[in-house]
Write an enzyme that holds these catalytic residues in place. Structure first.
Site, PDB file in Angstrom:
ATOM      1  N   GLY A   1       0.708  -1.135  -0.042  1.00 60.31           N
ATOM      2  CA  GLY A   1      -0.125  -0.062  -0.007  1.00 60.31           C
ATOM      3  C   GLY A   1       0.859   1.300  -0.166  1.00 60.31           C
ATOM      4  N   ALA A   2       1.993   1.201  -0.750  1.00 62.82           N
ATOM      5  CA  ALA A   2       2.940   2.496  -0.698  1.00 62.82           C
ATOM      6  C   ALA A   2       2.683   3.398  -1.880  1.00 62.82           C
ATOM      7  CB  ALA A   2       4.276   1.899  -0.640  1.00 62.82           C
ATOM      8  N   ASN A   3       1.475   3.566  -2.506  1.00 63.67           N
ATOM      9  CA  ASN A   3       1.120   4.453  -3.452  1.00 63.67           C
ATOM     10  C   ASN A   3       0.661   5.670  -2.997  1.00 63.67           C
ATOM     11  OD1 ASN A   3      -1.137   2.910  -3.218  1.00 63.67           O
ATOM     12  ND2 ASN A   3      -2.205   4.353  -4.489  1.00 63.67           N
ATOM     13  N   THR A   4       0.207   5.565  -1.587  1.00 67.34           N
ATOM     14  CA  THR A   4      -0.276   6.971  -1.216  1.00 67.34           C
ATOM     15  C   THR A   4       0.047   6.967   0.361  1.00 67.34           C
ATOM     16  OG1 THR A   4      -2.328   8.374  -0.963  1.00 67.34           O
ATOM     17  CG2 THR A   4      -2.535   5.968  -0.509  1.00 67.34           C
ATOM     18  N   GLY A   5      -0.192   8.018   1.066  1.00 69.74           N
ATOM     19  CA  GLY A   5      -0.167   8.079   2.627  1.00 69.74           C
ATOM     20  C   GLY A   5       1.091   7.799   3.239  1.00 69.74           C
TER      21      GLY A   5
ATOM     22  N   GLY B   1       2.438   4.835   3.713  1.00 68.47           N
ATOM     23  CA  GLY B   1       3.132   3.717   3.157  1.00 68.47           C
ATOM     24  C   GLY B   1       4.215   4.390   2.224  1.00 68.47           C
TER      25      GLY B   1
ATOM     26  N   SER C   1      -3.010  -0.073  14.891  1.00 69.06           N
ATOM     27  CA  SER C   1      -3.499   1.401  15.306  1.00 69.06           C
ATOM     28  C   SER C   1      -3.945   1.325  16.666  1.00 69.06           C
ATOM     29  CB  SER C   1      -4.897   1.741  14.493  1.00 69.06           C
ATOM     30  OG  SER C   1      -5.663   2.658  14.899  1.00 69.06           O
TER      31      SER C   1
ATOM     32  N   TYR D   1     -13.284  -2.198  11.946  1.00 70.18           N
ATOM     33  CA  TYR D   1     -11.684  -1.695  11.822  1.00 70.18           C
ATOM     34  C   TYR D   1     -11.182  -1.789  12.971  1.00 70.18           C
ATOM     35  CZ  TYR D   1      -7.945   1.475  11.023  1.00 70.18           C
ATOM     36  OH  TYR D   1      -6.727   2.087  10.905  1.00 70.18           O
TER      37      TYR D   1
END
Length: 309
Positions: A36-40, A42, A164, A189
């Site tokens: 998930g390293a394409n945004t945020g 990550g 989290s 979540y």
């Protein structure tokens, strides 16, 4: 009041930013996977680690992954930032990713299980798992299983699971794991983030073993409340995030504990712990329940059709 806020603003921001990873450790010759390293956070984790060594950006959306990889390559000058397709909501995709990775890469030293979904309406993964549990826990559980031997071969190695503070509100509802009887997107979540903590705890215990350590560590972390698109499934949360953005971490600030767990020299032999702001943090009593951790492990293996002893 406005004058006070103006004067206090820098101090508030410094407090909100939290701890920073101060390690300058290099990762030459080492390989890192960040899901998930394409945004945020990550993407910011990958950006930092790309200044140290080779990084694989593993994402569902290949176009966004390649755009992020291209941006990081241009910024860091590191051409060894590679985008690969990984859909954690589909075990077929996870197996294909692992198979390709193991065929193409002979090394793996750090696995950062960062990708996640939050507050999504009720839906199921390709394999019939509730989406948040499926992506946040089961997808990463399977990915770790498939890559663990390579991590052991390249030890010392690290597994970093992004959990989290929300794990405090979680329960593992074995009687209704996929929310078919009742579903609350917020609680789902929390449940998935508790699963991350319990998985980390049991994984660390197994990796240490009775007789010898595998020299692979597993730690979990809370990145902080970060201004990112993770809350996109909730209109209310999206508005709240915009209104209170000043009091939220930037993605770069939110990535610091992930980076710390991945590279800090003092954590080389630390395992089974939970961190926040680059320091050990309190784990809820449910997150310390070894019996639940063992049962979750067993149920997860059963759901995924794997044997992981």
């Amino acid at each position: 009041v406005p004058v006070f806020l103006f004067v206090a603003a820098p101090y508030i921001r410094r407090y909100v930013a939290g701890g920073r990873c101060k390690s300058t450790a290099r990762l030459e010759g080492k390989v890192v996977i960040v899901t998930g390293a394409n945004t945020g956070i990550g993407k910011e984790t990958a950006r930092d680690l790309a200044q140290r060594g080779k990084v694989i950006i593993a994402c569902r959306d290949t176009a966004k992954a390649e755009a992020a990889a291209s941006e990081i390559r241009a910024e860091t000058g590191n051409q060894e930032v590679i985008a690969k397709k990984l859909d954690l909501a589909d075990t077929k995709s996870i197996r294909e990713f692992a198979e390709r990775f193991l065929a193409e890469e002979k090394e793996l030293h750090i696995l950062i299980n960062n990708a996640g979904v939050m507050l999504c309406p009720y839906s199921k993964t390709a394999d019939g798992f509730e989406m948040q549990l499926g992506v946040n826990h089961l997808g990463h559980f399977l990915l770790t299983f498939l890559l663990l031997e390579r991590l052991k071969q390249c030890a010392p190695a690290r597994i970093v699971n992004v959990s989290s503070l929300a794990h405090h509100g979680g329960r593992i509802r074995f009687h209704d794991l996929h929310g078919e009887k009742s579903y609350n997107r917020g609680l789902a979540y929390c449940h998935s983030k508790l699963a991350n903590v319990l998985f980390t705890r049991e994984l660390a215990r197994r990796l240490q073993g009775k007789f010898q350590s595998s020299r692979v560590t597993a730690n979990a972390l809370h990145p902080g409340s970060v201004y990112s698109d993770l809350v996109r499934h909730s209109l209310v949360m999206t508005w709240l995030w915009k209104i209170f953005s000043f009091f939220l971490k930037t993605p770069c600030e939110g990535a610091q504990t992930s980076i710390y767990c991945a590279v800090a020299e003092e954590l080389e032999s630390v395992t089974g712990q939970y961190f926040s702001d680059c320091q050990p943090a309190y784990v809820s009593p449910r997150g310390r329940d070894d019996e639940t951790a063992k049962k979750l492990w067993s149920v997860s293996c059963e759901l995924l059709g794997i044997q992981w002893d």
